[in-house]
Design a protein around this motif. Structure first.
Motif, short mmCIF file in Angstrom:
data_model
loop_
_atom_site.label_atom_id
_atom_site.label_comp_id
_atom_site.label_asym_id
_atom_site.label_seq_id
_atom_site.Cartn_x
_atom_site.Cartn_y
_atom_site.Cartn_z
N LEU A 50 -8.25 7.45 45.30
CA LEU A 50 -7.52 8.08 46.04
C LEU A 50 -8.17 8.93 46.45
CD1 LEU A 50 -4.27 9.37 46.97
CD2 LEU A 50 -4.62 10.18 44.65
N LYS A 51 -9.51 9.29 46.11
CA LYS A 51 -10.17 10.59 46.93
C LYS A 51 -10.54 9.89 47.38
CE LYS A 51 -10.92 13.29 42.28
NZ LYS A 51 -11.90 13.71 41.20
N GLN A 52 -11.24 8.88 47.50
CA GLN A 52 -11.76 8.36 48.88
C GLN A 52 -11.37 8.32 49.99
OE1 GLN A 52 -15.48 7.20 48.09
NE2 GLN A 52 -15.68 7.33 50.49
N ALA A 53 -9.98 7.86 50.16
CA ALA A 53 -9.26 7.48 51.60
C ALA A 53 -9.17 9.28 51.88
CB ALA A 53 -7.94 7.13 51.19
N ILE A 54 -9.29 9.79 51.02
CA ILE A 54 -9.38 11.72 51.62
C ILE A 54 -10.17 12.01 51.84
CG2 ILE A 54 -8.93 14.09 51.00
CD1 ILE A 54 -7.01 12.70 49.25
N GLU A 55 -11.68 11.33 51.39
CA GLU A 55 -13.01 12.06 51.53
C GLU A 55 -13.25 11.30 53.10
OE1 GLU A 55 -15.34 11.22 48.26
OE2 GLU A 55 -14.30 13.80 47.97
N ASN A 56 -12.68 9.87 53.75
CA ASN A 56 -12.88 9.37 54.68
C ASN A 56 -11.97 9.88 56.19
OD1 ASN A 56 -14.59 7.21 53.30
ND2 ASN A 56 -12.44 5.77 53.12
N ILE A 57 -11.43 10.52 55.38
CA ILE A 57 -11.02 11.44 56.98
C ILE A 57 -11.01 12.89 57.13
CG2 ILE A 57 -9.30 9.84 56.90
CD1 ILE A 57 -7.05 12.37 55.81
N GLY A 58 -12.36 13.01 56.35
CA GLY A 58 -13.33 14.67 56.65
C GLY A 58 -13.22 15.50 55.84
N CYS B 59 -3.90 18.15 59.92
CA CYS B 59 -4.89 18.37 59.31
C CYS B 59 -3.80 18.06 57.75
CB CYS B 59 -5.25 19.73 58.07
SG CYS B 59 -6.66 19.53 59.52
N LYS B 60 -2.31 18.16 57.23
CA LYS B 60 -1.48 17.72 56.45
C LYS B 60 -1.39 16.54 56.71
CE LYS B 60 2.81 18.91 54.06
NZ LYS B 60 3.83 19.67 54.79
N LYS B 61 -1.00 16.42 57.65
CA LYS B 61 0.05 15.19 58.62
C LYS B 61 -1.15 13.51 57.89
CE LYS B 61 3.46 15.93 61.68
NZ LYS B 61 3.00 16.81 63.04
N SER B 62 -2.48 14.04 58.35
CA SER B 62 -4.07 12.69 58.23
C SER B 62 -3.99 12.44 56.66
CB SER B 62 -5.07 13.18 58.92
OG SER B 62 -4.80 13.75 60.12
N VAL B 63 -3.65 13.95 55.27
CA VAL B 63 -4.15 13.22 54.79
C VAL B 63 -3.10 12.49 53.93
CG1 VAL B 63 -3.96 14.58 52.31
CG2 VAL B 63 -5.09 15.56 54.34
N GLU B 64 -1.58 13.41 54.44
CA GLU B 64 -0.68 12.30 54.05
C GLU B 64 -0.45 10.60 54.61
OE1 GLU B 64 3.27 15.59 54.55
OE2 GLU B 64 2.11 14.71 55.60
N GLU B 65 -0.83 10.71 55.84
CA GLU B 65 -0.63 9.20 55.87
C GLU B 65 -2.05 8.31 55.26
OE1 GLU B 65 0.55 5.84 58.69
OE2 GLU B 65 0.76 8.20 58.17
N ALA B 66 -3.27 9.50 54.32
CA ALA B 66 -4.27 8.67 53.91
C ALA B 66 -3.63 8.54 52.54
CB ALA B 66 -5.56 9.85 53.92
N ILE B 67 -2.77 9.19 52.25
CA ILE B 67 -2.46 9.21 50.41
C ILE B 67 -1.64 7.78 50.44
CG2 ILE B 67 -0.89 10.40 48.52
CD1 ILE B 67 -2.01 13.11 49.43
N LYS B 68 -0.94 7.79 51.71
CA LYS B 68 0.46 7.01 51.13
C LYS B 68 0.04 5.16 51.90
CE LYS B 68 1.94 6.75 55.47
NZ LYS B 68 3.51 6.88 57.40
N ASN B 69 -1.48 5.08 52.43
CA ASN B 69 -1.85 4.00 52.28
C ASN B 69 -2.66 3.34 51.24
OD1 ASN B 69 -1.03 3.19 55.09
ND2 ASN B 69 -1.97 4.74 55.81
N VAL B 70 -2.86 4.75 50.78
CA VAL B 70 -3.71 3.86 48.77
C VAL B 70 -2.48 3.48 47.99
CG1 VAL B 70 -4.96 4.44 46.35
CG2 VAL B 70 -4.90 6.09 48.93
N LYS B 71 -3.25 2.39 47.88
CA LYS B 71 -2.48 1.01 47.34
C LYS B 71 -1.50 1.84 45.15
CE LYS B 71 -1.99 -3.25 44.42
NZ LYS B 71 -2.93 -4.34 43.43
N GLY B 72 -0.03 1.94 44.96
CA GLY B 72 0.30 2.17 44.10
C GLY B 72 0.91 3.73 43.77
N VAL B 73 0.58 4.15 45.91
CA VAL B 73 1.43 5.49 45.31
C VAL B 73 2.24 5.43 45.51
CG1 VAL B 73 1.08 7.47 47.17
CG2 VAL B 73 -1.04 6.75 46.28
#
Length: 62
Positions: A50-58, A13-27
């Motif tokens: 950022l919130k949408q990227a995290i929510e998109n993965i569940g 779960c942590k790795k999935s969240v990290e992947e989602a966060i790092k792909n957000v422009k400007g992070v």
């Protein structure tokens, strides 16, 4: 900025969240804590994206 993330229960779960966060422009920098259920994120990013990227993965992001 500290983002509360609900639903993380394992390292995958942590790795999935990290992947989602790092792909957000400007992070620039981020640290996801499975134990605390949150992520500390730095950079010039859109919080809604950022919130949408995290929510998109569940996960719920506050």
């Amino acid at each position: 900025m500290l983002i509360k993330i609900n639903g993380m229960s394992c390292n995958n779960c942590k790795k999935s969240v990290e992947e989602a966060i790092k792909n957000v422009k400007g992070v620039k920098k981020y640290n996801v804590s499975l134990e605390d259920g949150c992520a500390e994120v730095e950079g010039d990013f859109n919080i809604t994206e950022l919130k949408q990227a995290i929510e998109n993965i569940g996960f719920d992001a506050e």
